[in-house]
Design a protein around this motif. Sequence first.
Motif, PDB file in Angstrom:
ATOM      1  N   VAL A 143      -0.071  29.188  54.214  1.00  0.00           N
ATOM      2  CA  VAL A 143       0.082  27.846  54.468  1.00  0.00           C
ATOM      3  C   VAL A 143       1.550  27.240  54.355  1.00  0.00           C
ATOM      4  O   VAL A 143       2.128  26.412  54.890  1.00  0.00           O
ATOM      5  CB  VAL A 143      -0.803  27.247  53.323  1.00  0.00           C
ATOM      6  CG1 VAL A 143      -0.549  25.658  53.113  1.00  0.00           C
ATOM      7  CG2 VAL A 143      -2.377  27.409  53.623  1.00  0.00           C
TER       8      VAL A 143
ATOM      9  N   ALA B 155       3.591  25.135  56.973  1.00  0.00           N
ATOM     10  CA  ALA B 155       4.290  23.990  56.715  1.00  0.00           C
ATOM     11  C   ALA B 155       5.661  24.060  57.033  1.00  0.00           C
ATOM     12  O   ALA B 155       6.369  23.043  57.541  1.00  0.00           O
ATOM     13  CB  ALA B 155       3.948  23.634  55.207  1.00  0.00           C
TER      14      ALA B 155
ATOM     15  N   ALA C 241       7.921  21.678  59.665  1.00  0.00           N
ATOM     16  CA  ALA C 241       8.838  20.961  59.135  1.00  0.00           C
ATOM     17  C   ALA C 241      10.218  21.330  60.127  1.00  0.00           C
ATOM     18  O   ALA C 241      10.834  20.247  60.420  1.00  0.00           O
ATOM     19  CB  ALA C 241       9.344  21.222  57.924  1.00  0.00           C
TER      20      ALA C 241
ATOM     21  N   THR D 249      10.935  23.503  52.526  1.00  0.00           N
ATOM     22  CA  THR D 249       9.547  23.115  52.662  1.00  0.00           C
ATOM     23  C   THR D 249       8.860  24.452  52.573  1.00  0.00           C
ATOM     24  O   THR D 249       7.798  24.252  51.644  1.00  0.00           O
ATOM     25  CB  THR D 249       9.241  22.581  54.128  1.00  0.00           C
ATOM     26  OG1 THR D 249       9.754  21.662  54.597  1.00  0.00           O
ATOM     27  CG2 THR D 249       7.677  22.336  54.099  1.00  0.00           C
TER      28      THR D 249
ATOM     29  N   VAL E 249       6.545  24.516  48.904  1.00  0.00           N
ATOM     30  CA  VAL E 249       4.732  24.745  49.037  1.00  0.00           C
ATOM     31  C   VAL E 249       4.695  25.814  47.803  1.00  0.00           C
ATOM     32  O   VAL E 249       3.556  25.799  47.110  1.00  0.00           O
ATOM     33  CB  VAL E 249       4.376  25.013  50.220  1.00  0.00           C
ATOM     34  CG1 VAL E 249       3.213  25.721  50.223  1.00  0.00           C
ATOM     35  CG2 VAL E 249       4.462  24.019  51.265  1.00  0.00           C
TER      36      VAL E 249
END
Length: 65
Positions: free
Chosen positions: A16, A20, A24, A45, A49
Amino acid sequence: MTVAVVLLATALVIVVALLAAAGAGKLARMDGATYPAALTHAAVTFAAVITLAATVASVFTTLLT
């Protein structure tokens, strides 16, 4: 059994985070950022996360013990 769940959860979080970060970076590049700037956005990013996942895991560990 517990080790397998932890490893699968860790793998899911990393996937994930990578998705992400890729999103980004792509959005930054589409906005006209240079490659180094887009890579910086992606790295920030990814770190965000991973940090969020570690914080949530810490809270769950505190609540469940």
